[in-house]
Structures are given as C-alpha cells and as structure tokens.
Design a protein around this motif. Structure first.
Motif, PDB file in Angstrom:
ATOM      1  N   GLY A  11       0.795  -1.220   0.000  1.00 33.73           N
ATOM      2  CA  GLY A  11       0.000   0.000   0.000  1.00 33.73           C
ATOM      3  C   GLY A  11       0.826   1.268   0.000  1.00 33.73           C
ATOM      4  O   GLY A  11       2.056   1.231   0.008  1.00 33.73           O
ATOM      5  N   HIS A  12       0.117   2.387  -0.007  1.00 34.48           N
ATOM      6  CA  HIS A  12       0.777   3.685   0.079  1.00 34.48           C
ATOM      7  C   HIS A  12      -0.232   4.731   0.546  1.00 34.48           C
ATOM      8  O   HIS A  12      -1.441   4.504   0.532  1.00 34.48           O
ATOM      9  CB  HIS A  12       1.408   4.097  -1.255  1.00 34.48           C
ATOM     10  CG  HIS A  12       0.420   4.325  -2.341  1.00 34.48           C
ATOM     11  ND1 HIS A  12      -0.055   3.310  -3.139  1.00 34.48           N
ATOM     12  CD2 HIS A  12      -0.205   5.442  -2.780  1.00 34.48           C
ATOM     13  CE1 HIS A  12      -0.914   3.790  -4.017  1.00 34.48           C
ATOM     14  NE2 HIS A  12      -1.040   5.096  -3.821  1.00 34.48           N
ATOM     15  N   LEU A  13       0.297   5.852   0.966  1.00 33.16           N
ATOM     16  CA  LEU A  13      -0.498   6.965   1.437  1.00 33.16           C
ATOM     17  C   LEU A  13      -0.011   8.221   0.732  1.00 33.16           C
ATOM     18  O   LEU A  13       1.202   8.416   0.585  1.00 33.16           O
ATOM     19  CB  LEU A  13      -0.298   7.097   2.952  1.00 33.16           C
ATOM     20  CG  LEU A  13      -0.951   8.253   3.664  1.00 33.16           C
ATOM     21  CD1 LEU A  13      -1.436   7.788   5.023  1.00 33.16           C
ATOM     22  CD2 LEU A  13       0.008   9.397   3.832  1.00 33.16           C
ATOM     23  N   GLU A  14      -0.945   9.048   0.284  1.00 31.17           N
ATOM     24  CA  GLU A  14      -0.611  10.334  -0.313  1.00 31.17           C
ATOM     25  C   GLU A  14      -1.252  11.408   0.559  1.00 31.17           C
ATOM     26  O   GLU A  14      -2.445  11.319   0.881  1.00 31.17           O
ATOM     27  CB  GLU A  14      -1.108  10.407  -1.746  1.00 31.17           C
ATOM     28  CG  GLU A  14      -0.381   9.391  -2.619  1.00 31.17           C
ATOM     29  CD  GLU A  14      -0.944   9.270  -4.012  1.00 31.17           C
ATOM     30  OE1 GLU A  14      -0.135   9.155  -4.948  1.00 31.17           O
ATOM     31  OE2 GLU A  14      -2.179   9.283  -4.166  1.00 31.17           O
ATOM     32  N   ALA A  15      -0.456  12.391   0.976  1.00 34.17           N
ATOM     33  CA  ALA A  15      -0.925  13.386   1.936  1.00 34.17           C
ATOM     34  C   ALA A  15      -0.896  14.790   1.360  1.00 34.17           C
ATOM     35  O   ALA A  15       0.003  15.150   0.598  1.00 34.17           O
ATOM     36  CB  ALA A  15      -0.057  13.338   3.197  1.00 34.17           C
ATOM     37  N   LEU A  16      -1.920  15.550   1.750  1.00 36.40           N
ATOM     38  CA  LEU A  16      -2.005  16.978   1.455  1.00 36.40           C
ATOM     39  C   LEU A  16      -1.964  17.713   2.784  1.00 36.40           C
ATOM     40  O   LEU A  16      -2.685  17.348   3.720  1.00 36.40           O
ATOM     41  CB  LEU A  16      -3.310  17.322   0.735  1.00 36.40           C
ATOM     42  CG  LEU A  16      -3.507  16.685  -0.633  1.00 36.40           C
ATOM     43  CD1 LEU A  16      -4.923  16.939  -1.128  1.00 36.40           C
ATOM     44  CD2 LEU A  16      -2.505  17.241  -1.624  1.00 36.40           C
ATOM     45  N   HIS A  17      -1.137  18.733   2.876  1.00 36.56           N
ATOM     46  CA  HIS A  17      -1.003  19.514   4.107  1.00 36.56           C
ATOM     47  C   HIS A  17      -1.512  20.926   3.846  1.00 36.56           C
ATOM     48  O   HIS A  17      -0.936  21.653   3.040  1.00 36.56           O
ATOM     49  CB  HIS A  17       0.456  19.537   4.560  1.00 36.56           C
ATOM     50  CG  HIS A  17       1.044  18.162   4.695  1.00 36.56           C
ATOM     51  ND1 HIS A  17       0.633  17.263   5.662  1.00 36.56           N
ATOM     52  CD2 HIS A  17       1.995  17.523   3.983  1.00 36.56           C
ATOM     53  CE1 HIS A  17       1.308  16.142   5.535  1.00 36.56           C
ATOM     54  NE2 HIS A  17       2.149  16.274   4.524  1.00 36.56           N
TER      55      HIS A  17
END
Length: 120
Positions: free
Chosen positions: A19-25
């Motif tokens: 899996g993976h995670l993509e983040a917006l800050h």
C-alpha cells in the motif's frame, strides 16, 4: 486564508508493504488518500513501522472503494465499504477484505502526519 489543493498532486507519498499513502497539508487540515492492496493487514504492513501492538491512530474516514475489516483491541469488530463514513479510535487492527484494493480518504489529520512513519 483560503487554500485549494488537488489529490492529483500530493505534498508527499509514503510507501509501505501492499500500500501507500498520499498526503495533502493545508492550514488546519492534513488530508490523506490511502490505498491498500488485497492481502494488506495493519499488523503485518504497518506494525513494524509504528512500533506499537495495534494502530494508535484515530481515523475519520470515508471509504471510496473496497472493503476493510476493523477489529478493536476490546474485541469489537466492524466492516466498512464504499460510501461509508466512519470513526475508528486508537487501538485496532485492520485488513482488506476480498480481491479489490481499498481506497480511503482520512480527514483526521493524524494519519497524514504520523501514519506509516518509522518511529525512532
């Protein structure tokens, strides 16, 4: 101050087994799009990174695709699927159910800042 970002251009990406995670800050909000492949389980993929016996992250989520089973440390269990909005407190394990990848949006903020980072 108004901010707009697109999930097509995340601020960061974290890869982990299956899996993976993509983040917006943004100011006041960290938002994550998590993808979990069939066979993914927190205890196998994330526990070595987290260094805890169970997931200690609170999730405020929206399930876009796939199904996920969640088991709380106190024995409670539930399953979430497409269109479900859910809150999961700290102290749980989770795994993908079936052969379809899970895509989940997490609005908690903690997932985008701490999830799947090596603890040290």
């Amino acid at each position: 101050m108004m901010e707009v970002k697109t999930i097509d251009k995340p601020d960061e990406r974290r890869d982990f087994p299956r899996g993976h995670l993509e983040a917006l800050h943004l100011s006041g909000l960290d938002f994550a799009v998590a993808t979990f492949e069939p066979g993914w389980r927190w205890a196998e993929s994330i526990r070595p990174l987290a260094g805890t016996d169970s997931c200690e992250v609170r999730h405020n989520g929206f399930m876009v695709q796939g199904r996920m089973h969640i088991r709380m440390d106190d024995g409670g269990e539930f399953e979430v699927g497409p269109g479900d909005v859910f809150v999961t407190p700290p102290g749980h394990d989770a795994w993908v159910v079936g052969d379809e990848p899970v895509i989940m949006y997490d609005f908690a903020g903690v997932m985008a800042t701490e999830y799947a980072r090596t603890q040290g």
